[in-house]
Every structure is written in C-alpha cells, then in structure tokens.
Design a protein around this motif. Structure first.
Motif, PDB file in Angstrom:
ATOM      1  N   ALA A 210     -44.105 -12.680 -25.559  1.00  0.00           N
ATOM      2  CA  ALA A 210     -43.429 -13.460 -26.600  1.00  0.00           C
ATOM      3  C   ALA A 210     -41.911 -13.390 -26.432  1.00  0.00           C
ATOM      4  N   SER A 211     -41.397 -12.197 -26.107  1.00  0.00           N
ATOM      5  CA  SER A 211     -39.949 -12.053 -25.949  1.00  0.00           C
ATOM      6  C   SER A 211     -39.431 -12.871 -24.773  1.00  0.00           C
ATOM      7  N   ARG A 212     -40.244 -13.005 -23.742  1.00  0.00           N
ATOM      8  CA  ARG A 212     -39.824 -13.774 -22.569  1.00  0.00           C
ATOM      9  C   ARG A 212     -40.029 -15.275 -22.777  1.00  0.00           C
ATOM     10  N   ILE A 213     -40.886 -15.651 -23.712  1.00  0.00           N
ATOM     11  CA  ILE A 213     -41.022 -17.061 -24.060  1.00  0.00           C
ATOM     12  C   ILE A 213     -39.805 -17.511 -24.862  1.00  0.00           C
ATOM     13  N   LEU A 214     -39.381 -16.681 -25.813  1.00  0.00           N
ATOM     14  CA  LEU A 214     -38.252 -17.051 -26.665  1.00  0.00           C
ATOM     15  C   LEU A 214     -36.901 -16.840 -25.975  1.00  0.00           C
ATOM     16  N   VAL A 215     -36.867 -15.926 -25.011  1.00  0.00           N
ATOM     17  CA  VAL A 215     -35.635 -15.703 -24.241  1.00  0.00           C
ATOM     18  C   VAL A 215     -35.985 -15.847 -22.764  1.00  0.00           C
ATOM     19  N   PRO A 216     -36.172 -17.085 -22.289  1.00  0.00           N
ATOM     20  CA  PRO A 216     -36.572 -17.307 -20.901  1.00  0.00           C
ATOM     21  C   PRO A 216     -35.512 -16.782 -19.924  1.00  0.00           C
ATOM     22  N   GLN A 217     -35.980 -16.303 -18.796  1.00  0.00           N
ATOM     23  CA  GLN A 217     -35.081 -15.695 -17.823  1.00  0.00           C
ATOM     24  C   GLN A 217     -33.976 -16.655 -17.384  1.00  0.00           C
ATOM     25  N   ALA A 218     -34.343 -17.896 -17.062  1.00  0.00           N
ATOM     26  CA  ALA A 218     -33.348 -18.854 -16.560  1.00  0.00           C
ATOM     27  C   ALA A 218     -32.296 -19.163 -17.626  1.00  0.00           C
ATOM     28  N   LEU A 219     -32.744 -19.363 -18.882  1.00  0.00           N
ATOM     29  CA  LEU A 219     -31.799 -19.662 -19.953  1.00  0.00           C
ATOM     30  C   LEU A 219     -30.890 -18.477 -20.245  1.00  0.00           C
ATOM     31  N   LEU A 220     -31.465 -17.268 -20.193  1.00  0.00           N
ATOM     32  CA  LEU A 220     -30.649 -16.082 -20.444  1.00  0.00           C
ATOM     33  C   LEU A 220     -29.593 -15.921 -19.348  1.00  0.00           C
ATOM     34  N   ALA A 221     -30.000 -16.124 -18.097  1.00  0.00           N
ATOM     35  CA  ALA A 221     -29.045 -15.997 -16.990  1.00  0.00           C
ATOM     36  C   ALA A 221     -27.913 -17.014 -17.127  1.00  0.00           C
ATOM     37  N   ALA A 222     -28.267 -18.250 -17.499  1.00  0.00           N
ATOM     38  CA  ALA A 222     -27.250 -19.287 -17.665  1.00  0.00           C
ATOM     39  C   ALA A 222     -26.310 -18.936 -18.817  1.00  0.00           C
ATOM     40  N   ASP A 223     -26.888 -18.399 -19.880  1.00  0.00           N
ATOM     41  CA  ASP A 223     -26.089 -18.033 -21.041  1.00  0.00           C
ATOM     42  C   ASP A 223     -25.087 -16.929 -20.685  1.00  0.00           C
ATOM     43  N   LEU A 224     -25.548 -15.939 -19.918  1.00  0.00           N
ATOM     44  CA  LEU A 224     -24.676 -14.822 -19.571  1.00  0.00           C
ATOM     45  C   LEU A 224     -23.627 -15.216 -18.534  1.00  0.00           C
ATOM     46  N   ARG A 225     -23.926 -16.227 -17.736  1.00  0.00           N
ATOM     47  CA  ARG A 225     -22.903 -16.718 -16.808  1.00  0.00           C
ATOM     48  C   ARG A 225     -21.776 -17.400 -17.579  1.00  0.00           C
ATOM     49  N   GLN A 226     -22.140 -18.131 -18.615  1.00  0.00           N
ATOM     50  CA  GLN A 226     -21.135 -18.825 -19.425  1.00  0.00           C
ATOM     51  C   GLN A 226     -20.345 -17.858 -20.303  1.00  0.00           C
ATOM     52  N   ARG A 227     -21.052 -16.833 -20.795  1.00  0.00           N
ATOM     53  CA  ARG A 227     -20.412 -15.876 -21.706  1.00  0.00           C
ATOM     54  C   ARG A 227     -20.760 -14.460 -21.254  1.00  0.00           C
ATOM     55  N   PRO A 228     -20.105 -13.960 -20.192  1.00  0.00           N
ATOM     56  CA  PRO A 228     -20.407 -12.608 -19.680  1.00  0.00           C
ATOM     57  C   PRO A 228     -20.240 -11.544 -20.768  1.00  0.00           C
ATOM     58  N   LEU A 229     -21.071 -10.536 -20.703  1.00  0.00           N
ATOM     59  CA  LEU A 229     -20.992  -9.466 -21.682  1.00  0.00           C
ATOM     60  C   LEU A 229     -19.788  -8.572 -21.385  1.00  0.00           C
ATOM     61  N   PRO A 230     -19.023  -8.205 -22.409  1.00  0.00           N
ATOM     62  CA  PRO A 230     -17.842  -7.363 -22.203  1.00  0.00           C
ATOM     63  C   PRO A 230     -18.228  -5.919 -21.889  1.00  0.00           C
ATOM     64  N   GLN A 231     -17.305  -5.153 -21.346  1.00  0.00           N
ATOM     65  CA  GLN A 231     -17.547  -3.755 -21.006  1.00  0.00           C
ATOM     66  C   GLN A 231     -17.322  -2.837 -22.210  1.00  0.00           C
ATOM     67  N   ASP A 232     -16.417  -3.224 -23.090  1.00  0.00           N
ATOM     68  CA  ASP A 232     -16.110  -2.398 -24.248  1.00  0.00           C
ATOM     69  C   ASP A 232     -17.358  -2.236 -25.126  1.00  0.00           C
ATOM     70  N   PRO A 233     -17.749  -0.995 -25.478  1.00  0.00           N
ATOM     71  CA  PRO A 233     -18.988  -0.762 -26.236  1.00  0.00           C
ATOM     72  C   PRO A 233     -19.071  -1.533 -27.548  1.00  0.00           C
ATOM     73  N   ILE A 234     -17.968  -1.571 -28.284  1.00  0.00           N
ATOM     74  CA  ILE A 234     -17.991  -2.266 -29.574  1.00  0.00           C
ATOM     75  C   ILE A 234     -18.137  -3.772 -29.363  1.00  0.00           C
ATOM     76  N   GLU A 235     -17.362  -4.309 -28.431  1.00  0.00           N
ATOM     77  CA  GLU A 235     -17.460  -5.739 -28.138  1.00  0.00           C
ATOM     78  C   GLU A 235     -18.827  -6.079 -27.543  1.00  0.00           C
ATOM     79  N   PHE A 236     -19.381  -5.145 -26.759  1.00  0.00           N
ATOM     80  CA  PHE A 236     -20.692  -5.365 -26.145  1.00  0.00           C
ATOM     81  C   PHE A 236     -21.763  -5.519 -27.219  1.00  0.00           C
ATOM     82  N   THR A 237     -21.747  -4.655 -28.206  1.00  0.00           N
ATOM     83  CA  THR A 237     -22.727  -4.738 -29.297  1.00  0.00           C
ATOM     84  C   THR A 237     -22.612  -6.063 -30.036  1.00  0.00           C
TER      85      THR A 237
END
Length: 268
Positions: A210-237
């Motif tokens: 179910a988690s992979r249906i709602l967050v498909p791998q390809a869509l998640l990868a595209a999302d993270l390419r557009q908005r990379p996750l920050p390194q700072d722990p607070i900003e990361f959360t």
C-alpha cells in the motif's frame, strides 16, 4: 508436439478451463496470448511461452499456482546457473534458498508488484485511490463499522468510515484493500483482511505494498530531484512532512519510503 512437461501443463489448463465452463477467449484475457494460441498449447502443439503466461491463464481458469509450478518443473538452466554463481551461491543451503534469501526475494517481488501496478496510474500526486481501485477491479465501500472485510468474492472492500473530515484514513484503508487484492490475485485466492493481526506477515505485506502504491518509486524519485532533501536535521524533518503532504500519506510512510529508496541507490 511439445515436450511432456508442456503437454501436461497444457492439458491441466484445458481441464481446469472446461471444469469452470470458461471459454478460451475468456481464459486468455489479460494474458498476452490469443485464444488460438491457447488452443494449441492445450492440445500439446505449442509450448507454454513462459511461466508468467501459464500463471496468468491458470488464474483465469481456476488452476492453482502450486499445480502450475509443479507441472512447470524446476528452474530453467539459466536460472539455475544464476543461483549457482560463486558471487551469490551462499544464498543456497543444500540446493535450496535460505530463509534470508527467500525474504529478500519476497520483498523484491512485492516491490515489483506495486511498481508494475502503479506504472500507468498517471503522474499526479497524490495518487488517485479510486482510480487505483478501479484498476484492481475492486469496489471501495466505507461503512460505519469498526472492522475491514472483503465481500462479493473479494471484489468489494468494506472499511471503517471514520471521521469524514479526515479523509487520510479512508485513503490508507483503500490502498490497504487494493494491496490485499493484488497479493491474493497472484495466488488465485480470495483476499482477506485481518487488521487486528497487525503483526502478521499478510498484514505487514499489505501495508508495505500500500505504501508503494501511494508513494510510487518513480514519482518519489522525480519529487526528490525537484526538491532535494536538506542535510540540516530540522529542515530535513520539515521536508519529510512536505513529502508526506504532497503524497497524502503519514509522515512515517514518507520517511520509510525515502529511506528505502535512498538505501537502494547506494553503490556497494
């Protein structure tokens, strides 16, 4: 004529189809072969193109997956050679896969099942659960009860309505039902849902799919390419919470999916 193994498998498919009074046209729906090809397979003129085709036809005619695997015989020589490769042969114990290897393969299987199902659900975020249910040939029915269950031979999934002002719960319930439906369809069984057995293998697997249906791998990868996750722990959360919001899933699901995909990208 084909070999004895193919002939036996073809005959078993024919017998199961006739027992169920299923036409050859109906037996090949969604299987990637024509009804005339099935006719020649059933009569031992053509070999079964692949195990995947055999399993697909078997599901349509009511022949058990175990029967297909028994009649299909052992792994093809290429598959046996891959498992005997020195770089991975420790996954075998006395010629059989050890428990860790089986668990890893099962996880890979579930990932592929979810990915293949999600492939043509579109590029929209969040994924449309009603569209996904339609693709799985499943009717979602929220009710006023406290239990989730399948009805109509697994074609209807009834789940607690909960608070209508918080649709996230219904979204997760729907994906959970779809996951059960997909997993059960592969083995030709009627899906069941026992959410009180939250620690059971079946419920854990359904939640994972179910988690992979709602967050498909390809869509998640595209999302993270557009908005990379920050390194700072607070900003990361905070960024993880934004990912969860975009896909409309709990933050825990977003965290697990991000962690899993990032681990998978590691170059060992």
């Amino acid at each position: 004529m084909t070999g004895s193994r193919d002939s036996l498998l073809g005959a078993a498919l024919r017998e199961a189809r006739k027992r169920g009074r299923i036409t050859q046209r109906d037996a090949v729906k969604g299987c990637g072969i024509s009804y005339s090809t099935l006719s020649r397979i059933e009569n031992g003129v053509l070999p079964v193109p692949s195990l995947q085709v055999a399993l697909a036809v078997a599901r349509n005619v009511g022949l058990g997956e175990g029967d297909v695997l028994r009649l299909a015989g052992p792994l093809a020589s290429a598959g046996s050679a891959e498992l005997a490769d020195p770089s991975i042969r420790r996954v075998l114990q006395d010629g059989r896969l050890n428990p860790d290897a089986l668990s890893a393969l099962r996880l890979t299987h579930l990932r592929l099942l979810a990915s293949e199902f999600s492939a043509d659900l579109g590029s929209a975020r969040p994924v449309d659960v009603r569209l996904a249910a339609k693709k799985a040939d499943l009717t979602l029915v929220p009710n006023n009860g406290t239990e989730a269950r399948f009805a109509r031979q697994g074609q209807c999934y009834e789940f607690p309505r909960g608070n209508d002002s918080a649709p996230l719960g219904q979204r997760l319930w729907g994906a959970h039902g779809i996951a059960h439906r997909l997993i059960a369809a592969e083995s030709g069984t009627i899906p069941e849902c026992h959410v009180k057995k939250v620690g059971s293998v079946a419920e854990r697997e359904a939640t994972y799919v179910a988690s992979r249906i709602l967050v498909p791998q390809a869509l998640l990868a595209a999302d993270l390419r557009q908005r990379p996750l920050p390194q700072d722990p607070i900003e990361f959360t905070a960024a993880l919470e934004r990912v969860a919001s975009r896909f409309r899933v709990p933050t825990q699901w977003a965290s697990a999916r991000v962690a899993e995909d990032k681990i998978g990208e590691l170059n060992w």
